[in-house]
Design an enzyme around this catalytic site. Structure first.
Site, PDB file in Angstrom:
ATOM      1  N   ARG A  65       0.837  -1.209   0.000  1.00  0.00           N
ATOM      2  CA  ARG A  65       0.000   0.000   0.000  1.00  0.00           C
ATOM      3  C   ARG A  65       0.865   1.249   0.000  1.00  0.00           C
ATOM      4  O   ARG A  65       0.444   2.300  -0.464  1.00  0.00           O
ATOM      5  CB  ARG A  65      -0.933   0.008   1.210  1.00  0.00           C
ATOM      6  CG  ARG A  65      -2.105  -0.922   1.057  1.00  0.00           C
ATOM      7  CD  ARG A  65      -3.292  -0.477   1.919  1.00  0.00           C
ATOM      8  NE  ARG A  65      -4.358  -1.448   1.789  1.00  0.00           N
ATOM      9  CZ  ARG A  65      -4.600  -2.419   2.665  1.00  0.00           C
ATOM     10  NH1 ARG A  65      -3.835  -2.539   3.738  1.00  0.00           N
ATOM     11  NH2 ARG A  65      -5.584  -3.265   2.483  1.00  0.00           N
ATOM     12  N   GLY A  66       2.069   1.125   0.563  1.00  0.00           N
ATOM     13  CA  GLY A  66       2.987   2.272   0.614  1.00  0.00           C
ATOM     14  C   GLY A  66       3.293   2.796  -0.778  1.00  0.00           C
ATOM     15  O   GLY A  66       3.065   3.966  -1.084  1.00  0.00           O
TER      16      GLY A  66
END
Ligand SMILES: Nc1ncnc2c1ncn2[C@@H]1O[C@H](COP(=O)(O)OP(=O)(O)OP(=O)(O)O)[C@@H](O)[C@H]1O
Length: 377
Positions: free
Chosen positions: A311-312
């Protein structure tokens, strides 16, 4: 169809015949650049996934959310639709707009095909729904309409706060004090844009697309990392130390409270300029290129910081593209990744007991090592 205008920015809301007072202008908020940028990026690209704002009380968190919603152009909504569907493209899963109406159903046709015209609409301000701390799950997601069930003996759905937030903002003050299962549910809906309610003989799906903004005070505890990770951005907000800025806050607030209409007029040009920039950025967004260099920069940065999951990088990519769109550029570069790094990764860092310099310093160091100090400029 009603076509009167609504101007939420300077306080006139004429469609329903109601006149409201202006909301404090977004451009009149002193400082707090990080919060403002995080909110703007999420409005330009709602798929970023909302903002968690951690910081001191009384630092214009809720003022900023309300102000940004009021800055956006009023929206047309299907008259009588509790989910506020866009009449130009009513949601295919809206129980109000997509349900075949009685007569058309008899002829085997759907309501919209039968009328072939756009449904009647009203103009409304972009909604901002506050989720109170003690809200029950029923109040949030909607529930069986008990009154109708008792009086008329029919089972109908009474929409909840998520229905009202559709196409707007959902603001949760003290989100870190909300029960985990409710936060989990809200994050699911925010991500999918659909609220599904299956219980007590009720089975409803309805559109619920909103920008989720959670705020909290770090002294009262943090969210679990699994939940934090699902907020797109994490903005930190602190009390302003600069004396001149503090004085300016009080001056502006006093001027606004004394005469909101005159104050809104003073800020009108600034407001319109920002409104135009947002609109242009939203239009430009789909064509902004994410360069390979930027993609590699995002991946290297996440590796350097030991970020769990992906998700980063995804958030870095979306936020960098939204930033480029906001600044009128055709492509997002490693420098854009560097500028959104803290907002996108701060809440995704693993706790390091040996690290004493703080999360932001860790990210800055990793940016300098992987992208280069010049890229942050
Ligand atoms: N930077 C700022 N610029 C303009 N007004 C500000 C600023 N900071 C605080 N204020 C003013 O301070 C008051 C409190 O702001 P607000 O209610 O938005 O704070 P908050 O961060 O949402 O607080 P809480 O966490 O307690 O809900 C408002 O009147 C707001 O206008």
């Amino acid at each position: 169809m009603t076509t009167t205008s609504v101007e939420t920015q300077n306080g006139k809301t004429t469609d329903s015949g109601v006149t409201t007072l202006p909301v404090y202008p977004f451009t009149a908020i002193v400082g707090q650049a990080e919060l403002k940028l995080a909110l703007l990026l999420c409005v330009i690209d709602p798929t970023i996934g909302g903002v968690m704002v951690m910081g001191h009380r009384g630092t214009a968190k809720s003022t900023a959310v309300r102000a940004l919603a009021a800055l956006l152009p009023p929206q047309r909504a299907v008259a009588g639709c509790p989910y506020g569907c866009d009449p130009a493209a009513p949601s295919s899963i809206c129980p109000h707009c997509a349900a075949p109406d009685q007569d058309a159903a008899k002829n085997g046709q759907e309501k919209r095909r039968a009328s072939a015209k756009r449904p009647p609409s009203v103009l409304r301000p972009v909604p901002v729904v506050d989720l109170p701390l003690g809200a029950t799950e029923d109040r949030v997601v909607g529930a069986l309409d008990i009154e109708r069930a008792l009086v008329e003996g029919v089972q109908t759905f009474a929409p909840g706060l998520l229905a009202r937030a559709n196409r707007g903002f959902l603001y949760i003050d003290e989100v870190n004090l909300l029960e985990d299962h409710l936060v989990d549910l809200l994050l699911d809906v925010a991500q999918s844009g659909v609220n599904v309610v299956e219980r007590e003989g009720i089975s409803v799906r309805h559109p619920a697309r909103f920008v989720l903004v959670g705020s909290g005070n770090p002294e009262e505890g943090d969210l679990r990392p699994q939940l934090l990770d699902r907020f797109g951005l994490h903005a930190r907000i602190t009390t302003i130390d600069d004396v001149a800025e503090r004085v300016e806050i009080v001056k502006r607030r006093r001027a606004f409270d004394a005469d909101p209409v005159a104050f809104a007029q003073q800020w009108e040009r600034e407001q319109q300029r920002l409104q135009r920039r947002i609109r242009m950025a939203q239009k430009r967004l789909p064509s902004v290129e994410l360069t390979d260099e930027a993609l590699y920069a995002a991946a290297r940065l996440c590796v350097a910081l030991n970020i769990d999951g992906h998700r980063g990088e995804l958030t870095l990519a979306r936020a960098a593209v939204a930033l480029a769109a906001f600044e009128g550029r055709e492509s997002a570069q490693p420098s854009d990744i560097a500028r959104v790094a803290t907002l996108s990764l701060r809440h995704r860092l693993r706790k390091d007991p040996l690290e004493t310099s703080g999360d932001d310093a860790r990210i800055e160091r990793a940016v300098a090592e992987t992208i280069g100090a010049a890229a942050r400029a």
